[in-house]
Design an enzyme around this catalytic site. Structure first.
Site, PDB file in Angstrom:
ATOM      1  N   LYS A   1      -3.209   0.467   4.618  1.00  0.00           N
ATOM      2  CA  LYS A   1      -2.426  -0.478   3.820  1.00  0.00           C
ATOM      3  C   LYS A   1      -1.030   0.066   3.581  1.00  0.00           C
ATOM      4  CE  LYS A   1      -5.905  -2.706   0.885  1.00  0.00           C
ATOM      5  NZ  LYS A   1      -6.245  -2.967  -0.513  1.00  0.00           N
TER       6      LYS A   1
ATOM      7  N   LYS B   1      -6.262   3.986   4.185  1.00  0.00           N
ATOM      8  CA  LYS B   1      -6.940   2.693   4.304  1.00  0.00           C
ATOM      9  C   LYS B   1      -6.210   1.743   5.259  1.00  0.00           C
ATOM     10  CE  LYS B   1      -7.051   1.832  -0.224  1.00  0.00           C
ATOM     11  NZ  LYS B   1      -7.354   1.125  -1.492  1.00  0.00           N
TER      12      LYS B   1
END
Length: 161
Positions: free
Chosen positions: A56, A54
């Site tokens: 992150k 993602k």
């Protein structure tokens, strides 16, 4: 998988997902409000590997984040979230009645309405993990600048002596 017993088939099952890095009051508010929508709350905590996909970067490792969430009294079961695609399987596997996410995801999970009710909850005002990370980063930069300024002042003092 960490959780409390789910024997009673008549329970209204709620599921939500998140990273839950730097656990804060916004996370707690979301979980408490999600639990109010049913009797049994399942929380999918994103694994470190999934967060990388993602884009992150977490500060707290998955095992710690999952343990923290598992010990919140309104949470009944914690499962790992490995990928975007697992949500339909989880909904079917756990007989989920309500899927909950923060309203920053509004509309993105409407395709799940075919399997259960989808609810988007308002975020807690003035708090987010992104905001906390930005504050920590600025404090880190400020600390570096202060240390550098002290070193310069100490050098000046030595030069004047």
């Amino acid at each position: 998988m960490q959780g409390k017993d789910m024997d009673n088939k008549s329970r209204k099952v709620v599921i939500t997902y998140g990273t839950f890095d730097l656990f804060h009051i916004g996370h707690l508010n979301l979980l408490k409000r999600a639990k109010e929508l049913g009797d049994y709350l399942i929380v999918g905590v994103s694994t470190d590997e999934f967060n990388e996909i993602k884009g992150k970067k977490t500060i707290i490792p998955y095992s710690h984040r999952a343990e923290i969430v598992a010990n919140i009294k309104c949470v009944d079961l914690v499962i790992p979230e490995y990928c975007w695609e697992q949500k339909i399987n989880d909904i079917k596997k756990y007989n989920v009645d309500v899927f909950v996410m923060g309203n920053d995801w509004k509309g993105k999970f409407d395709f799940l309405k075919e399997y259960c009710e989808v609810v988007y909850l308002d975020r807690t005002k003035d708090i987010s993990t992104t905001q906390l990370k930005q504050t920590l980063k600025s404090l880190s930069v400020s600390k570096f600048e202060i240390i550098k300024a002290i070193e310069i002042l100490e050098q000046l003092k030595r030069d004047l002596d």
